[in-house]
Design a protein around this motif. Structure first.
Motif, PDB file in Angstrom:
ATOM      1  N   UNK A  18       1.668  -3.069   0.786  1.00  0.00           N
ATOM      2  CA  UNK A  18       2.623  -1.993   0.500  1.00  0.00           C
ATOM      3  C   UNK A  18       3.798  -2.022   1.469  1.00  0.00           C
ATOM      4  N   UNK A  19       3.519  -2.271   2.735  1.00  0.00           N
ATOM      5  CA  UNK A  19       4.600  -2.331   3.719  1.00  0.00           C
ATOM      6  C   UNK A  19       5.518  -3.533   3.460  1.00  0.00           C
ATOM      7  N   UNK A  20       4.939  -4.666   3.125  1.00  0.00           N
ATOM      8  CA  UNK A  20       5.741  -5.867   2.886  1.00  0.00           C
ATOM      9  C   UNK A  20       6.583  -5.723   1.624  1.00  0.00           C
ATOM     10  N   UNK A  21       6.014  -5.119   0.603  1.00  0.00           N
ATOM     11  CA  UNK A  21       6.761  -4.879  -0.635  1.00  0.00           C
ATOM     12  C   UNK A  21       7.956  -3.977  -0.364  1.00  0.00           C
ATOM     13  N   UNK A  22       7.733  -2.967   0.463  1.00  0.00           N
ATOM     14  CA  UNK A  22       8.811  -2.034   0.798  1.00  0.00           C
ATOM     15  C   UNK A  22       9.961  -2.734   1.509  1.00  0.00           C
ATOM     16  N   UNK A  23       9.646  -3.833   2.195  1.00  0.00           N
ATOM     17  CA  UNK A  23      10.697  -4.606   2.865  1.00  0.00           C
ATOM     18  C   UNK A  23      11.206  -5.748   1.979  1.00  0.00           C
ATOM     19  N   UNK A  24      10.852  -5.677   0.680  1.00  0.00           N
ATOM     20  CA  UNK A  24      11.342  -6.593  -0.351  1.00  0.00           C
ATOM     21  C   UNK A  24      10.847  -8.022  -0.170  1.00  0.00           C
ATOM     22  N   UNK A  25       9.637  -8.160   0.356  1.00  0.00           N
ATOM     23  CA  UNK A  25       9.012  -9.475   0.410  1.00  0.00           C
ATOM     24  C   UNK A  25       8.150  -9.680  -0.825  1.00  0.00           C
ATOM     25  N   UNK A  26       8.037 -10.915  -1.224  1.00  0.00           N
ATOM     26  CA  UNK A  26       7.156 -11.272  -2.332  1.00  0.00           C
ATOM     27  C   UNK A  26       5.755 -11.447  -1.785  1.00  0.00           C
ATOM     28  N   UNK A  27       4.781 -10.774  -2.386  1.00  0.00           N
ATOM     29  CA  UNK A  27       3.415 -10.771  -1.874  1.00  0.00           C
ATOM     30  C   UNK A  27       2.451 -11.321  -2.912  1.00  0.00           C
ATOM     31  N   UNK A  28       1.600 -12.210  -2.459  1.00  0.00           N
ATOM     32  CA  UNK A  28       0.521 -12.742  -3.292  1.00  0.00           C
ATOM     33  C   UNK A  28      -0.801 -12.399  -2.611  1.00  0.00           C
ATOM     34  N   UNK A  29      -1.744 -11.895  -3.374  1.00  0.00           N
ATOM     35  CA  UNK A  29      -3.045 -11.493  -2.834  1.00  0.00           C
ATOM     36  C   UNK A  29      -4.137 -12.362  -3.435  1.00  0.00           C
ATOM     37  N   UNK A  30      -5.026 -12.849  -2.563  1.00  0.00           N
ATOM     38  CA  UNK A  30      -6.249 -13.510  -3.016  1.00  0.00           C
ATOM     39  C   UNK A  30      -7.422 -12.668  -2.537  1.00  0.00           C
ATOM     40  N   UNK A  31      -8.295 -12.261  -3.473  1.00  0.00           N
ATOM     41  CA  UNK A  31      -9.430 -11.417  -3.111  1.00  0.00           C
ATOM     42  C   UNK A  31     -10.536 -11.614  -4.140  1.00  0.00           C
TER      43      UNK A  31
END
Length: 377
Positions: A18-31
């Motif tokens: 959520x914090x990274x998205x707010x700073x307009x970074x592209x986020x990929x999650x593996x879980x």
């Protein structure tokens, strides 16, 4: 700029995303949405549609290889957690934590994955220190070995000087303290950290081994009985069940709020200079467990009986408090949320969710006792 968060659907990972998205970074999650942690196999609703999700285990080489494509930053959180459970689920902890990290690093090294990688952060743990730093008034600074069952069975829970037998005074533990893990969990985190930092140094990129202390806050799992005494105590208090406290209740932990963990981790992965090494991430304040139980009981106006049982778990430490001067000097990290405020935030949030029944917690205690890892003084 794509950031991969392994284990990114969990408590810390979701907050980070959520914090990274707010700073307009592209986020990929593996879980892999482990049932022990997740009530259901889905993302935090605030992340849906804003991150790319890969549902896979960290040991799944093919899935992980795909998830690494085009990644410039990695935050490696995927791991089994919990000291008590690690003392008998030994194969699983090593397989996930150590072998999973080995698969990640092997792909980065040999399969041309993430060629533009600039930084890698691994969630290490204060568990790598064992007891950590103490001081004898006569013999100076010491790093005690694990406490013996013989002493604890007599109610002698505090570490003592190896030379004169005097009770030791707790000190903040710095990153220069020796590795002395006292649980298999701590040992696997040591290996994870050292492997990631060795890879970063070899490749010439930034590498951070963030030694998280006891992380808490809204969003943490209320159903995992193997980690998080705040979650366990809040579930028991809301059901007016006994809150059993181990040892004499004076054992203490450095509780660090989730927002501060996120701040430190984002500062690390985005660090513009060159750095490879470990950093403590904590509040720098020790809070005893009995105080935690009393605060939680008071918040819920609970009828729970707080029972100081004298029981003890093999692999547990007595105290911990982090020296956070290094991360403060390097990254300007300054924890913003004091425990009283953070605990209220957590309990406000927990109040909005149904209390988890105590069967899982009782099962975890029974498992420890049946293997001789939970004993009574």
């Amino acid at each position: 700029m794509t950031t991969l968060i392994t284990g990114g659907a969990g408590f810390i990972g979701s907050a980070l995303a959520l914090r990274l998205i707010a700073s307009e970074k592209k986020v990929r999650i593996l879980d892999n949405f482990s049932p022990q942690i997740h009530s259901k196999a889905e993302l935090n609703h605030a992340l849906k549609g804003h991150v790319e999700l890969v549902v896979a285990d960290i040991r799944d080489r093919d899935a992980l290889k795909g998830a690494l494509q085009g990644v410039t930053e990695i935050i490696h959180l995927a791991a089994e957690t919990g000291t008590g459970q690690s003392m008998y689920e030994i194969d699983r902890y090593f397989n996930v934590n150590v072998q999973g990290t080995a698969v990640l690093l092997d792909l980065l090294q040999n399969d041309q994955c993430a060629q533009s990688l600039k930084s890698i952060v691994v969630a290490s743990s204060r568990a790598v220190y064992g007891e950590g730093a103490y001081e004898c008034s006569i013999h100076g600074v010491q790093y005690p070995t694990e406490r013996t069952a013989e002493k604890m069975s007599q109610g002698a829970f505090d570490p003592v000087c190896a030379h004169c037998g005097l009770k030791l005074t707790l000190l903040p533990t710095s990153e220069s303290a020796p590795f002395m893990p006292m649980s298999f969990y701590g040992l696997t985190k040591q290996v994870q950290e050292q492997a990631v930092l060795l890879y970063a140094k070899t490749r010439g990129i930034n590498g951070f081994g963030l030694r998280y202390q006891n992380v808490y806050g809204p969003g943490q799992s209320l159903k995992n009985p193997y980690t998080g005494i705040l979650a366990v105590f809040s579930n028991l208090a809301r059901q007016n069940l006994d809150i059993d406290i181990y040892e004499d209740g004076l054992e203490s932990r450095d509780f660090v709020y989730i927002d501060d963990i996120v701040d430190a981790t984002v500062k690390s992965v985005s660090y513009a200079e060159n750095f490879v090494g470990p950093l403590n991430v904590g509040s720098g304040v020790a809070v005893d467990v009995r105080h935690v139980a009393e605060e939680i009981k008071s918040y819920f106006a609970s009828n729970s009986n707080i029972k100081v049982t004298g029981a003890y778990r093999m692999g547990d430490i007595r105290h911990n408090v982090a020296d956070i001067s290094q991360i403060s000097n390097l990254l300007g990290f300054d924890p913003q949320v004091q425990f009283k405020e953070g605990l209220k935030n957590f309990l406000d949030w927990a109040s909005e969710h149904e209390a988890v029944d105590g069967s899982g917690y009782l099962k975890s205690v029974t498992e420890l006792a049946s293997r001789g890892l939970m004993r009574n003084s």
